[in-house]
Design an enzyme around this catalytic site. Structure first.
Site, mmCIF file in Angstrom:
data_model
loop_
_atom_site.group_PDB
_atom_site.id
_atom_site.type_symbol
_atom_site.label_atom_id
_atom_site.label_comp_id
_atom_site.label_asym_id
_atom_site.label_seq_id
_atom_site.Cartn_x
_atom_site.Cartn_y
_atom_site.Cartn_z
ATOM 1 N N PHE A 175 1.064 5.146 0.852
ATOM 2 C CA PHE A 175 0.525 6.069 1.320
ATOM 3 C C PHE A 175 1.183 7.575 1.242
ATOM 4 C CE2 PHE A 175 0.383 2.211 3.877
ATOM 5 C CZ PHE A 175 -0.656 2.212 4.446
ATOM 6 N N THR A 235 0.763 -1.242 0.148
ATOM 7 C CA THR A 235 -0.133 0.049 -0.251
ATOM 8 C C THR A 235 0.933 1.273 0.039
ATOM 9 O OG1 THR A 235 -1.730 -1.389 1.097
ATOM 10 C CG2 THR A 235 -1.814 1.198 1.213
#
Ligand code: PEP
Ligand code: MN
Length: 643
Positions: free
Chosen positions: A546, A544
């Site tokens: 960010f 992921t």
């Protein structure tokens, strides 16, 4: 021995204990940990441990079984982080030190420093006193070499590393060098170890050509026993019967030493292999095996190097190695340090006391004075909190949970949090559209950083539960979907929950042995739960991305390599193409293009673009000037350093 002190120990009892121990011939070092404070007492004298145990304020006494005491994990369980000027070695970041084998001239080391700095190295190496096998080989420029090294380091904002070969040079090294290197040939030069240790300065200790791990740690013990607290180990290969490489890298020494000692461990793949084409694969192997970083030889023209040319990387090879380390680091739960710490320090120095005023929700664990408040979405133990801990590792901060993404944006806008961190994209599930939309709705916020986190899911239950006792599993729908292969065969009831870490908090609250949750392993620790199975995600290549948000930091191209823009296009043929053409003409590499509907304007879209910035600012500035001719509502979301 390790003496664990009572939390409530009185200052005078502590001093009396220290005096008692030093009076008995022990060297005493106080180590303040998060959980407890200890005295490490080492010496050659025998003492009945009960004599110590009975003294006021002493909780317990643990003998250290290893011959190395101050270096041992028994004395200090947490990993040590060594600070060298503005950088830190150890902890979750990977640090890469690089430079030529020897400082050959003032011009050469300046050029090498530029190369190292541009590729993201954090410190500059260069030998001025070279321990060469042949007395007829180039021996280095001595003090003049150190002077050139120091000024090159200063010019490019990097601390410098150089090898010290004799105790007589200690004062000279203290004047010029930030990290003294003890070379492999001198690992057991005990007079040198004592003299260097006594400076109290950071030292990098290379493993000797024929040294066992224990001998290496005993040499570290010499340094620590004589005064310094900052020792970095460096594995550089040992001599074996193999002749294809200069030495044989003992890669297993990394996890072995890691278990035995709290000291950071670097690896030198250049001297380990002796061949430049072997340096990148072996260096990557060392990072995968858990090294805290590398020290690598790089030179503007290795073919002309005065020493160790064949093992020295060309600048392009070094740059590629850095990119590969950057890509590999999240796999092993690390991040490559490429952002100069100066800018992180600037982050702290811009925090005014008003900024650090209590936020709308009390942070978990209490607030430290002067700490930077940083908001994230989710419960404690969330993946976002992990990303935050990684990104801001070397700041003093408080991590502040917020329930919704919008609350994170609000906290940054209102100044109750200095930074916010939100996910924008998952490598399997795609974009987090809500955050793209929020970026648009909060024009005062900018992106100031980026971090990628590997997502590893664990099945978490109550202490005492087991795979057999589970009947219901709670987690965020995306996490449940990502663990589908594991869950499908179990016949458990799957219950969607708003948040992964929140689902762990939920089962902790319910207290039922048949309940489990899916979240990251740290969440189990945070809520006192038990990991039933690690790595249950179907696809391990799950990352992921960010972004870090801030309100009033001006975007700056210096040190940045990425920019994010957003714009709308007029409703006519070729409108997007015209925008792309401007970016292509400026040689701006497009990393991502995403469209989102404009609220209230059916079938009209905003385009989000991530760009790789070129080395010079000009083309980007020109493109920014020209884009408004062909697009509407152009906004720079951020100019930042990213992977
Ligand atoms: C060096 O780093 O330049 C060097 C001589 O290394 P080692 O002591 O590991 O051979
Ligand atoms: Mn060398």
């Amino acid at each position: 021995m390790v003496i664990v002190l009572e939390r409530s120990i009185r200052d005078d009892d502590k001093e009396r204990l220290r005096d008692f121990l030093t009076g008995r011939g022990f060297k005493v070092r106080e180590i303040v940990g998060e959980e407890e404070t200890i005295f490490g007492a080492v010496g050659s004298v025998a003492i009945d441990l009960r004599e110590v145990e009975l003294r006021p304020g002493v909780q317990r006494v643990i003998p250290i079984s290893k011959p190395f005491k101050l270096a041992s994990r028994e004395l200090k369980q947490s990993d040590s982080v060594v600070t060298v000027g503005p950088i830190r070695i150890g902890g979750p970041r990977i640090a890469v030190i690089a430079g030529p084998c020897a400082v050959e001239s003032e011009e050469l080391i300046l050029e090498a420093a530029r190369i190292v700095r541009e590729s993201g190295g954090v410190a500059l190496r260069g030998g001025a006193f070279k321990p060469r096998t042949s007395p007829y080989s180039f021996q280095g420029h001595g003090e003049a070499g150190l002077r050139f090294l120091k000024s090159a380091g200063e010019r490019y904002g990097m601390p410098v590393v150089s090898e010290i070969v004799a105790p007589a040079y200690v004062d000279m090294f203290c004047e010029y060098v930030d990290l003294m290197q003890i070379g492999a040939r001198n690992m057991q030069n005990f007079e040198l170890l004592k003299a260097v240790g006594a400076t109290g300065r950071p030292v990098m200790l290379k493993r000797g050509l024929c040294a066992t791990i224990e001998e290496w740690l005993m040499a570290a013990e010499y340094l620590l026993a004589h005064g310094t607290e900052d020792v970095i180990l460096c594995e550089r290969g040992i001599r074996t019967f193999e002749t294809y490489t200069r030495n044989s890298l003992d890669i297993s020494s990394i996890p072995v030493a890691r278990k035995l000692t709290h000291l950071p461990i670097l690896v030198d793949p250049s001297h380990a292999t002796g061949l430049r084409e072997k340096v990148p694969p072996v260096g990557l192997g060392a990072v995968a095996a858990g090294a805290d970083g590398l020290i690598v030889e790089v030179h503007p023209t290795p073919d002309e190097a005065l020493s160790d040319g064949p093992q020295t990387l060309f600048p392009e090879q070094f740059e590629k190695l850095m990119r590969d380390i950057e890509a590999l680091s999240p796999v092993v739960g690390r991040e490559l340090t490429r952002i100069p710490r100066q800018s992180r320090e600037a982050m702290v120095s811009t925090v005014t006391p008003a900024d650090a005023a209590p936020a709308d929700a009390a942070p978990a664990g209490g607030r430290q004075a002067g700490a930077v408040p940083i908001a994230y979405q989710g419960a404690r133990g969330a993946y976002s909190e992990m990303a935050l801990l990684r990104f801001f590792h070397d700041l003093e901060f408080t991590a502040e949970p917020r329930r919704h993404f919008r609350d994170v944006f609000d906290a940054v806008l209102q100044g109750t949090a200095r930074y916010g961190i939100v996910p924008v994209e998952n490598s399997l599930a795609g974009s987090v559209h809500e955050n793209y939309d929020l970026l648009l709705q909060y024009p005062d916020l900018t992106i100031t950083g980026e971090i990628k986190l590997r997502i590893e899911h664990s099945l978490i239950g109550l202490p005492g539960s087991s795979l057999e006792s589970i009947t219901r599993v709670f987690s965020h729908p995306q996490a449940l979907a990502q663990c589908d292969d594991f869950l499908r065969t179990r016949g458990w009831t799957v219950v969607p929950f708003y948040d992964t870490a929140g689902s762990v908090a939920h089962i902790a609250e319910e207290g039922r042995l048949e309940y489990a949750a899916i979240a990251n392993a740290r969440a189990a620790e945070v809520y006192g739960m038990q990991i039933l199975k690690e790595g249950i995600e179907t696809n391990p290549r799950n990352y992921t991305r960010f972004v870090v948000l801030t309100r009033d930091e001006a975007a700056s191209v210096e040190d940045a390599n990425l920019a994010s823009l957003v714009f709308a296009t007029p409703d006519k043929p070729g409108a997007l193409f015209a925008a792309m053409q401007i970016m292509a003409a400026a040689s701006l590499n497009l990393k991502k293009l995403e469209s989102r509907p404009i609220p209230g304007k059916p079938w009209e879209y905003m385009f989000y673009v991530d760009l790789e910035l070129p080395d010079t600012e000009e083309p980007f500035r020109e493109a920014l000037e020209r884009l408004p001719e062909v697009v509407n509502d152009l906004r720079v979301l951020g100019i930042y350093r990213g992977v």
